[in-house]
Design a protein around this motif. Structure first.
Motif, PDB file in Angstrom:
ATOM      1  N   SER A 207      52.296   5.785 128.976  1.00  0.00           N
ATOM      2  CA  SER A 207      53.353   4.802 129.233  1.00  0.00           C
ATOM      3  C   SER A 207      54.738   5.401 129.032  1.00  0.00           C
ATOM      4  O   SER A 207      54.965   6.173 128.109  1.00  0.00           O
ATOM      5  N   ALA A 208      55.663   4.967 129.897  1.00  0.00           N
ATOM      6  CA  ALA A 208      57.045   5.449 129.823  1.00  0.00           C
ATOM      7  C   ALA A 208      57.809   4.725 128.711  1.00  0.00           C
ATOM      8  O   ALA A 208      57.476   3.593 128.356  1.00  0.00           O
ATOM      9  N   PRO A 209      58.848   5.384 128.183  1.00  0.00           N
ATOM     10  CA  PRO A 209      59.693   4.735 127.184  1.00  0.00           C
ATOM     11  C   PRO A 209      60.333   3.471 127.773  1.00  0.00           C
ATOM     12  O   PRO A 209      60.560   3.426 128.976  1.00  0.00           O
ATOM     13  N   PRO A 210      60.592   2.482 126.993  1.00  0.00           N
ATOM     14  CA  PRO A 210      60.486   2.449 125.541  1.00  0.00           C
ATOM     15  C   PRO A 210      59.096   2.073 125.028  1.00  0.00           C
ATOM     16  O   PRO A 210      58.890   1.977 123.827  1.00  0.00           O
ATOM     17  N   ARG A 211      58.140   1.881 125.921  1.00  0.00           N
ATOM     18  CA  ARG A 211      56.782   1.478 125.496  1.00  0.00           C
ATOM     19  C   ARG A 211      55.983   2.637 124.906  1.00  0.00           C
ATOM     20  O   ARG A 211      55.220   2.472 123.977  1.00  0.00           O
ATOM     21  N   GLY A 212      56.084   3.809 125.503  1.00  0.00           N
ATOM     22  CA  GLY A 212      55.291   4.959 125.069  1.00  0.00           C
ATOM     23  C   GLY A 212      56.004   6.264 125.354  1.00  0.00           C
ATOM     24  O   GLY A 212      57.116   6.269 125.894  1.00  0.00           O
ATOM     25  N   PRO A 213      55.372   7.392 125.040  1.00  0.00           N
ATOM     26  CA  PRO A 213      56.037   8.694 125.173  1.00  0.00           C
ATOM     27  C   PRO A 213      55.949   9.343 126.558  1.00  0.00           C
ATOM     28  O   PRO A 213      56.498  10.420 126.764  1.00  0.00           O
ATOM     29  N   LYS A 214      55.247   8.723 127.510  1.00  0.00           N
ATOM     30  CA  LYS A 214      55.130   9.239 128.886  1.00  0.00           C
ATOM     31  C   LYS A 214      54.643  10.687 128.916  1.00  0.00           C
ATOM     32  O   LYS A 214      55.388  11.617 129.213  1.00  0.00           O
ATOM     33  N   MET A 215      53.370  10.840 128.583  1.00  0.00           N
ATOM     34  CA  MET A 215      52.760  12.166 128.574  1.00  0.00           C
ATOM     35  C   MET A 215      51.633  12.213 129.590  1.00  0.00           C
ATOM     36  O   MET A 215      50.937  11.225 129.799  1.00  0.00           O
ATOM     37  N   ARG A 216      51.453  13.350 130.198  1.00  0.00           N
ATOM     38  CA  ARG A 216      50.301  13.563 131.074  1.00  0.00           C
ATOM     39  C   ARG A 216      49.112  13.901 130.184  1.00  0.00           C
ATOM     40  O   ARG A 216      49.202  14.801 129.347  1.00  0.00           O
ATOM     41  N   VAL A 217      48.036  13.181 130.364  1.00  0.00           N
ATOM     42  CA  VAL A 217      46.869  13.312 129.501  1.00  0.00           C
ATOM     43  C   VAL A 217      45.800  14.145 130.201  1.00  0.00           C
ATOM     44  O   VAL A 217      45.412  13.832 131.328  1.00  0.00           O
ATOM     45  N   GLN A 218      45.351  15.207 129.528  1.00  0.00           N
ATOM     46  CA  GLN A 218      44.248  16.025 130.031  1.00  0.00           C
ATOM     47  C   GLN A 218      43.155  16.005 128.970  1.00  0.00           C
ATOM     48  O   GLN A 218      43.374  16.476 127.851  1.00  0.00           O
ATOM     49  N   LEU A 219      42.016  15.436 129.345  1.00  0.00           N
ATOM     50  CA  LEU A 219      40.908  15.285 128.409  1.00  0.00           C
ATOM     51  C   LEU A 219      39.753  16.200 128.780  1.00  0.00           C
ATOM     52  O   LEU A 219      39.450  16.386 129.965  1.00  0.00           O
ATOM     53  N   TYR A 220      39.111  16.731 127.766  1.00  0.00           N
ATOM     54  CA  TYR A 220      37.970  17.619 127.924  1.00  0.00           C
ATOM     55  C   TYR A 220      36.789  17.009 127.186  1.00  0.00           C
ATOM     56  O   TYR A 220      36.955  16.188 126.294  1.00  0.00           O
ATOM     57  N   ARG A 221      35.603  17.428 127.561  1.00  0.00           N
ATOM     58  CA  ARG A 221      34.389  16.900 126.933  1.00  0.00           C
ATOM     59  C   ARG A 221      34.172  17.507 125.555  1.00  0.00           C
ATOM     60  O   ARG A 221      34.573  18.635 125.291  1.00  0.00           O
ATOM     61  N   LEU A 222      33.486  16.751 124.734  1.00  0.00           N
ATOM     62  CA  LEU A 222      32.992  17.283 123.472  1.00  0.00           C
ATOM     63  C   LEU A 222      31.627  17.887 123.731  1.00  0.00           C
ATOM     64  O   LEU A 222      30.900  17.441 124.614  1.00  0.00           O
ATOM     65  N   LYS A 223      31.260  18.902 122.957  1.00  0.00           N
ATOM     66  CA  LYS A 223      29.925  19.472 123.101  1.00  0.00           C
ATOM     67  C   LYS A 223      29.198  19.355 121.759  1.00  0.00           C
ATOM     68  O   LYS A 223      29.825  19.320 120.702  1.00  0.00           O
ATOM     69  N   GLU A 224      27.888  19.299 121.843  1.00  0.00           N
ATOM     70  CA  GLU A 224      27.059  19.246 120.637  1.00  0.00           C
ATOM     71  C   GLU A 224      26.899  20.652 120.086  1.00  0.00           C
ATOM     72  O   GLU A 224      26.645  21.597 120.825  1.00  0.00           O
ATOM     73  N   MET A 225      27.046  20.772 118.778  1.00  0.00           N
ATOM     74  CA  MET A 225      26.850  22.060 118.142  1.00  0.00           C
ATOM     75  C   MET A 225      25.878  21.869 116.975  1.00  0.00           C
ATOM     76  O   MET A 225      26.066  20.984 116.146  1.00  0.00           O
ATOM     77  N   ARG A 226      24.840  22.659 116.960  1.00  0.00           N
ATOM     78  CA  ARG A 226      23.852  22.595 115.884  1.00  0.00           C
ATOM     79  C   ARG A 226      24.317  23.496 114.757  1.00  0.00           C
ATOM     80  O   ARG A 226      24.658  24.653 114.972  1.00  0.00           O
ATOM     81  N   SER A 227      24.355  22.953 113.559  1.00  0.00           N
ATOM     82  CA  SER A 227      24.792  23.701 112.387  1.00  0.00           C
ATOM     83  C   SER A 227      23.732  23.638 111.303  1.00  0.00           C
ATOM     84  O   SER A 227      22.897  22.741 111.288  1.00  0.00           O
ATOM     85  N   LYS A 228      23.811  24.609 110.403  1.00  0.00           N
ATOM     86  CA  LYS A 228      22.870  24.650 109.286  1.00  0.00           C
ATOM     87  C   LYS A 228      23.667  24.685 107.988  1.00  0.00           C
ATOM     88  O   LYS A 228      24.596  25.482 107.839  1.00  0.00           O
ATOM     89  N   CYS A 229      23.305  23.833 107.056  1.00  0.00           N
ATOM     90  CA  CYS A 229      23.942  23.799 105.753  1.00  0.00           C
ATOM     91  C   CYS A 229      23.594  25.092 105.015  1.00  0.00           C
ATOM     92  O   CYS A 229      22.406  25.427 104.870  1.00  0.00           O
ATOM     93  N   PRO A 230      24.602  25.826 104.537  1.00  0.00           N
ATOM     94  CA  PRO A 230      24.315  27.087 103.840  1.00  0.00           C
ATOM     95  C   PRO A 230      23.625  26.885 102.491  1.00  0.00           C
ATOM     96  O   PRO A 230      22.938  27.779 102.009  1.00  0.00           O
ATOM     97  N   SER A 231      23.756  25.705 101.912  1.00  0.00           N
ATOM     98  CA  SER A 231      23.156  25.446 100.595  1.00  0.00           C
ATOM     99  C   SER A 231      21.690  25.048 100.685  1.00  0.00           C
ATOM    100  O   SER A 231      20.853  25.555  99.944  1.00  0.00           O
ATOM    101  N   CYS A 232      21.399  24.099 101.617  1.00  0.00           N
ATOM    102  CA  CYS A 232      20.042  23.545 101.652  1.00  0.00           C
ATOM    103  C   CYS A 232      19.275  23.873 102.924  1.00  0.00           C
ATOM    104  O   CYS A 232      18.122  23.478 103.076  1.00  0.00           O
ATOM    105  N   SER A 233      19.917  24.545 103.876  1.00  0.00           N
ATOM    106  CA  SER A 233      19.319  24.919 105.163  1.00  0.00           C
ATOM    107  C   SER A 233      18.974  23.728 106.048  1.00  0.00           C
ATOM    108  O   SER A 233      18.286  23.887 107.048  1.00  0.00           O
ATOM    109  N   HIS A 234      19.457  22.539 105.695  1.00  0.00           N
ATOM    110  CA  HIS A 234      19.261  21.368 106.550  1.00  0.00           C
ATOM    111  C   HIS A 234      20.081  21.560 107.827  1.00  0.00           C
ATOM    112  O   HIS A 234      21.237  21.961 107.787  1.00  0.00           O
TER     113      HIS A 234
END
Length: 179
Positions: free
Chosen positions: A66-93
């Motif tokens: 949205s343009a001022p005075p309502r908003g900052p008027k920015m072009r929005v570029q969105l990217y996907r999130l990806k799943e990442m599998r992680s392992k707990c270093p303490s318990c290996s879960h």
């Protein structure tokens, strides 16, 4: 002088989490325009979002556009999130978590593309990641663009600071940029 502002939204969001109510992008843009000595020609907001985005995220992105005075008027570029599998270093879960994919590459590409197209004379980058050093070095050294860096003292890459013509500290803008 034409100025472009590019925001790594995750960086700014993380800074805002430390503030009682977060950061107001419109107020931040106003502060940057004051420092710039005039209006910002174009503004870009880059972030990741789940697919599909939540209603709250969609509403926020609509406001950011949205343009001022309502908003900052920015072009929005969105990217996907990806799943990442992680392992707990303490318990290996093992567990899955979502992480950004493509935002930093998108920012670096935008920095270079807009500079090569001569869209700006000055770039204001709100980001803290030293991964942008090659892109910033190129626009400074080869394309002779002015580079201003906007970020927090606690999380701003010294590699980026070394290229900046000016550093605009978020910490110095508080409380003017608080929601």
């Amino acid at each position: 002088m034409k100025t472009v502002w590019i925001v790594d939204a995750a960086y700014l969001f993380n800074y805002g989490k430390g503030r009682p109510n977060g950061i107001d992008y419109l107020k931040l843009k106003n502060e940057l325009e004051n420092a710039n000595g005039g209006p910002i020609y174009e503004s870009y907001y880059l972030n990741s979002t789940p697919d599909p985005a939540t209603d709250a995220q969609n509403a926020f992105h609509a406001w950011v556009k949205s343009a001022p005075p309502r908003g900052p008027k920015m072009r929005v570029q969105l990217y996907r999130l990806k799943e990442m599998r992680s392992k707990c270093p303490s318990c290996s879960h093992t567990f899955d978590r979502q992480v950004q994919k493509g935002v930093d590459v998108g920012i670096a590409t935008l920095i270079i593309k807009l500079a090569a197209q001569n869209v700006y004379d000055r770039l204001i980058l709100t980001a803290g990641d030293g991964d942008f050093e090659d892109a910033v070095s190129y626009i400074k050294s080869d394309l002779h663009k002015e580079f201003w860096l906007n970020g927090a003292e606690a999380s701003l890459s010294t590699d980026l600071q070394s290229y900046s013509d000016q550093v605009l500290w978020l910490d110095d803008m508080v409380p003017a940029i608080d929601k």
